[in-house]
Write an enzyme that holds these catalytic residues in place. Structure first.
Site, PDB file in Angstrom:
ATOM      1  N   ARG A  71     -34.247  69.592 121.357  1.00  0.00           N
ATOM      2  CA  ARG A  71     -35.486  69.267 120.618  1.00  0.00           C
ATOM      3  C   ARG A  71     -36.658  69.918 121.354  1.00  0.00           C
ATOM      4  O   ARG A  71     -37.489  69.255 121.962  1.00  0.00           O
ATOM      5  CB  ARG A  71     -35.665  67.755 120.499  1.00  0.00           C
ATOM      6  CG  ARG A  71     -35.031  67.220 119.224  1.00  0.00           C
ATOM      7  CD  ARG A  71     -35.195  65.733 119.053  1.00  0.00           C
ATOM      8  NE  ARG A  71     -34.907  65.331 117.678  1.00  0.00           N
ATOM      9  CZ  ARG A  71     -34.792  64.080 117.286  1.00  0.00           C
ATOM     10  NH1 ARG A  71     -34.943  63.095 118.133  1.00  0.00           N
ATOM     11  NH2 ARG A  71     -34.525  63.807 116.024  1.00  0.00           N
ATOM     12  N   GLN A 121     -37.230  74.086 117.175  1.00  0.00           N
ATOM     13  CA  GLN A 121     -37.692  73.129 116.160  1.00  0.00           C
ATOM     14  C   GLN A 121     -37.212  73.467 114.733  1.00  0.00           C
ATOM     15  O   GLN A 121     -36.779  72.589 113.998  1.00  0.00           O
ATOM     16  CB  GLN A 121     -39.213  73.103 116.175  1.00  0.00           C
ATOM     17  CG  GLN A 121     -39.784  71.783 115.762  1.00  0.00           C
ATOM     18  CD  GLN A 121     -41.285  71.727 116.024  1.00  0.00           C
ATOM     19  OE1 GLN A 121     -41.952  72.761 116.101  1.00  0.00           O
ATOM     20  NE2 GLN A 121     -41.801  70.529 116.147  1.00  0.00           N
ATOM     21  N   ASP A 175     -33.522  72.352 113.981  1.00  0.00           N
ATOM     22  CA  ASP A 175     -33.166  70.990 114.383  1.00  0.00           C
ATOM     23  C   ASP A 175     -32.701  70.183 113.165  1.00  0.00           C
ATOM     24  O   ASP A 175     -33.507  69.612 112.439  1.00  0.00           O
ATOM     25  CB  ASP A 175     -34.410  70.359 115.034  1.00  0.00           C
ATOM     26  CG  ASP A 175     -34.201  68.913 115.421  1.00  0.00           C
ATOM     27  OD1 ASP A 175     -33.081  68.398 115.236  1.00  0.00           O
ATOM     28  OD2 ASP A 175     -35.162  68.294 115.914  1.00  0.00           O
ATOM     29  N   SER A 219     -33.334  66.170 113.140  1.00  0.00           N
ATOM     30  CA  SER A 219     -34.658  65.733 112.671  1.00  0.00           C
ATOM     31  C   SER A 219     -34.738  65.811 111.148  1.00  0.00           C
ATOM     32  O   SER A 219     -35.271  64.910 110.498  1.00  0.00           O
ATOM     33  CB  SER A 219     -35.769  66.594 113.284  1.00  0.00           C
ATOM     34  OG  SER A 219     -35.888  66.298 114.647  1.00  0.00           O
ATOM     35  N   TYR A 276     -37.615  61.779 124.945  1.00  0.00           N
ATOM     36  CA  TYR A 276     -36.814  60.674 124.430  1.00  0.00           C
ATOM     37  C   TYR A 276     -37.137  59.402 125.210  1.00  0.00           C
ATOM     38  O   TYR A 276     -37.639  59.458 126.335  1.00  0.00           O
ATOM     39  CB  TYR A 276     -35.318  60.978 124.588  1.00  0.00           C
ATOM     40  CG  TYR A 276     -34.806  61.980 123.589  1.00  0.00           C
ATOM     41  CD1 TYR A 276     -34.569  61.603 122.272  1.00  0.00           C
ATOM     42  CD2 TYR A 276     -34.554  63.293 123.959  1.00  0.00           C
ATOM     43  CE1 TYR A 276     -34.087  62.508 121.341  1.00  0.00           C
ATOM     44  CE2 TYR A 276     -34.068  64.213 123.037  1.00  0.00           C
ATOM     45  CZ  TYR A 276     -33.835  63.808 121.724  1.00  0.00           C
ATOM     46  OH  TYR A 276     -33.363  64.707 120.812  1.00  0.00           O
TER      47      TYR A 276
HETATM   48  P1  NAD Z   1     -35.504  59.536 117.547  1.00  0.00           P
HETATM   49  O1  NAD Z   1     -34.972  59.784 118.907  1.00  0.00           O
HETATM   50  O2  NAD Z   1     -36.466  60.504 116.955  1.00  0.00           O
HETATM   51  O3  NAD Z   1     -36.202  58.103 117.500  1.00  0.00           O
HETATM   52  C1  NAD Z   1     -35.662  56.964 118.102  1.00  0.00           C
HETATM   53  C2  NAD Z   1     -36.850  56.125 118.550  1.00  0.00           C
HETATM   54  O4  NAD Z   1     -36.372  54.897 119.082  1.00  0.00           O
HETATM   55  C3  NAD Z   1     -37.665  56.805 119.656  1.00  0.00           C
HETATM   56  O5  NAD Z   1     -39.020  56.922 119.244  1.00  0.00           O
HETATM   57  C4  NAD Z   1     -37.521  55.848 120.823  1.00  0.00           C
HETATM   58  O6  NAD Z   1     -38.679  55.781 121.642  1.00  0.00           O
HETATM   59  C5  NAD Z   1     -37.245  54.536 120.121  1.00  0.00           C
HETATM   60  N1  NAD Z   1     -36.639  53.527 120.982  1.00  0.00           N
HETATM   61  C6  NAD Z   1     -35.652  53.692 121.910  1.00  0.00           C
HETATM   62  N2  NAD Z   1     -35.379  52.511 122.495  1.00  0.00           N
HETATM   63  C7  NAD Z   1     -36.202  51.583 121.911  1.00  0.00           C
HETATM   64  C8  NAD Z   1     -36.383  50.208 122.103  1.00  0.00           C
HETATM   65  N3  NAD Z   1     -35.687  49.511 123.007  1.00  0.00           N
HETATM   66  N4  NAD Z   1     -37.307  49.586 121.332  1.00  0.00           N
HETATM   67  C9  NAD Z   1     -38.049  50.266 120.421  1.00  0.00           C
HETATM   68  N5  NAD Z   1     -37.924  51.589 120.202  1.00  0.00           N
HETATM   69  C10 NAD Z   1     -37.002  52.236 120.958  1.00  0.00           C
HETATM   70  O7  NAD Z   1     -34.270  59.318 116.603  1.00  0.00           O
HETATM   71  P2  NAD Z   1     -34.232  59.491 115.014  1.00  0.00           P
HETATM   72  O8  NAD Z   1     -33.835  60.875 114.722  1.00  0.00           O
HETATM   73  O9  NAD Z   1     -35.475  58.936 114.431  1.00  0.00           O
HETATM   74  O10 NAD Z   1     -33.016  58.546 114.649  1.00  0.00           O
HETATM   75  C11 NAD Z   1     -33.227  57.136 114.656  1.00  0.00           C
HETATM   76  C12 NAD Z   1     -31.918  56.408 114.347  1.00  0.00           C
HETATM   77  O11 NAD Z   1     -31.495  56.657 113.032  1.00  0.00           O
HETATM   78  C13 NAD Z   1     -30.753  56.844 115.244  1.00  0.00           C
HETATM   79  O12 NAD Z   1     -30.009  55.702 115.620  1.00  0.00           O
HETATM   80  C14 NAD Z   1     -29.952  57.744 114.359  1.00  0.00           C
HETATM   81  O13 NAD Z   1     -28.592  57.827 114.753  1.00  0.00           O
HETATM   82  C15 NAD Z   1     -30.129  56.994 113.067  1.00  0.00           C
HETATM   83  N6  NAD Z   1     -29.802  57.743 111.852  1.00  0.00           N
HETATM   84  C16 NAD Z   1     -29.041  57.051 110.955  1.00  0.00           C
HETATM   85  C17 NAD Z   1     -28.654  57.627 109.782  1.00  0.00           C
HETATM   86  C18 NAD Z   1     -27.834  56.822 108.808  1.00  0.00           C
HETATM   87  O14 NAD Z   1     -27.309  57.368 107.827  1.00  0.00           O
HETATM   88  N7  NAD Z   1     -27.692  55.534 109.004  1.00  0.00           N
HETATM   89  C19 NAD Z   1     -29.043  58.946 109.526  1.00  0.00           C
HETATM   90  C20 NAD Z   1     -29.852  59.660 110.442  1.00  0.00           C
HETATM   91  C21 NAD Z   1     -30.237  59.014 111.620  1.00  0.00           C
END
Ligand code: NAD
Length: 376
Positions: free
Chosen positions: A127, A132, A135, A138, A234
């Site tokens: 990332r 970018q 990616d 994202s 992250y």
């Molecule tokens: P990302 O890394 O951009 O965002 C994750 C966020 O979580 C970050 O901003 C981080 O600071 C925050 N975070 C971490 N620990 C935390 C805590 N204890 N309390 C509060 N916030 C906390 O990731 P993303 O690309 O936005 O993905 C987010 C989630 O969505 C991931 O788990 C990813 O696997 C999931 N996702 C799911 C699907 C689906 O089909 N269900 C699809 C795509 C992504």
């Protein structure tokens, strides 16, 4: 160079790796695309559109894969229902590009390496600014964040916006988004567009401005510090004590929300458990939790991966297909991403170069030269 685009055979996934538009943009004397018949239908692209873009259509997997220099897919190689093993069809020496889920597919990587296939795993794209435009995580998290709100709104069975009607005034729904990364910010923006009153939270204080700029209220946490973020941007994993303090803070906000969307993620770690069973009990019946972290264990302790369950009157959505659930735009975005990547690995003569000193190639090449390069 011959580039093969197979039809995806992964359940609930109707995306395709290359759109006709992207193929047309890349069309040249040096590059010939071959697309499996029907590959684009799930994303509403017909064989005729691919033909018009300059691609050949292959009627069966054998003629599709034969002689391919590059194979582009959304998901890793699969054993199809008719017994076709895609992995065996990828020609030795070819470049295979897909989301390989390398952490759970060690055997696939070994077989690809043994067959002399170089493979790129798109989820490993760094990332960084340079990467970018390549990616895909994202891009697909944007889809997931948007769809989390759509599914949450549907399940909530109430209006999101405030409405003034002859039958009285309806107050807006309260939505709380936990984790303000890519998916979280898109969820906040989507819920705001639908007219909900939105709160957002993240342990990284850097996200406050982004949350506020989307018209949501940022929930402040006195324990949040600058060093909760790694150099790569992250979040760091919080300690068990900190996680308990976080739950104490979140409980009141969760209790008053109609829809809670959780997206908290620390790369390579199980999802932090931010919603306990007691916190679910504290929610109004009919409230909804959309747990985007279901795949990695869930941010809610009652989430069941891949399922929607009702617990203590609260609907908890643990579906893991959200990233695949807008196949048209998902495919268009992924096609652009693969187009940029392809141009990145072609030299000025249009020849494919696997340069392991290149910061992108070295990050995503999981097999090369007969070896598995990926390390957990
Ligand atoms: P990302 O890394 O951009 O965002 C994750 C966020 O979580 C970050 O901003 C981080 O600071 C925050 N975070 C971490 N620990 C935390 C805590 N204890 N309390 C509060 N916030 C906390 O990731 P993303 O690309 O936005 O993905 C987010 C989630 O969505 C991931 O788990 C990813 O696997 C999931 N996702 C799911 C699907 C689906 O089909 N269900 C699809 C795509 C992504």
């Amino acid at each position: 160079m011959r580039i093969a685009v197979p039809k995806e055979h992964t359940p609930l996934d109707r995306r395709v790796a290359m759109s006709p538009q992207a193929i047309k943009r890349l069309d040249s004397d040096e590059i010939q695309f071959v697309v499996e018949s029907g590959a684009g239908l799930g994303a509403s692209f017909t064989d005729d559109e691919y033909r018009d873009a300059g691609a050949q259509i292959a009627g069966d997997p054998q003629s599709l894969f034969e002689g391919a220099d590059v194979v582009m897919k959304v998901n890793g190689p699969v054993l199809r229902e008719d017994g076709t093993d895609e992995l065996e069809l990828i020609p030795a020496g070819a470049l295979f590009i897909a989301q390989m889920r390398p952490h759970e597919n060690a055997e696939v990587l070994k077989r690809l390496a043994d067959r002399g296939v170089t493979s790129f795993s798109m989820e490993l794209m760094p990332r960084t600014t340079l990467a970018q435009r390549m990616d895909c995580l994202s891009a697909f998290s944007t889809v997931a964040g948007y769809m989390a709100v759509i599914r949450g709104a549907q399940a909530a069975s109430k209006f999101f916006p405030m409405l003034t009607t002859a039958a009285g005034t309806i107050p807006p729904a309260n939505v709380f988004v936990i984790g303000a990364g890519v998916a979280g910010l898109q969820a906040i923006a989507t819920a705001r567009r639908l007219g909900a009153v939105v709160e957002g939270f993240d342990i990284r204080p850097e996200t406050k401005e982004q949350v506020q700029s989307l018209g949501a209220t940022f929930v402040e946490w006195e324990h949040a510090t600058e060093d909760m973020q790694t150099e790569g941007g992250y979040a760091k994993e919080v300690s068990a004590d900190e996680e308990q303090r976080e739950r104490d803070l979140l409980a009141a906000h969760i209790a008053k929300s109609d829809v809670v969307i959780t997206t908290a993620l620390v790369p390579g770690r199980p999802a932090p458990k931010l919603i306990s069973e007691d916190m679910v009990k504290g929610m109004r019946p009919g409230s909804v939790i959309v747990d985007l972290a279901a795949e990695t264990g869930g941010n809610c302790e009652l989430t069941v991966k891949g399922e929607n369950v009702e617990r203590h009157g609260v609907l908890i959505l643990g579906q893991t297909d959200l990233a695949a659930s807008l196949p048209v735009h998902g495919s268009l975005m992924y096609s652009r991403i693969l187009s940029v990547l392809l141009q990145h690995v072609l030299d000025s003569d249009g020849k494919l170069v696997i340069d392991l000193d290149d910061e992108i190639t070295t990050a995503i090449a999981v097999t090369h030269d007969g070896n598995v390069r990926y390390q957990q």
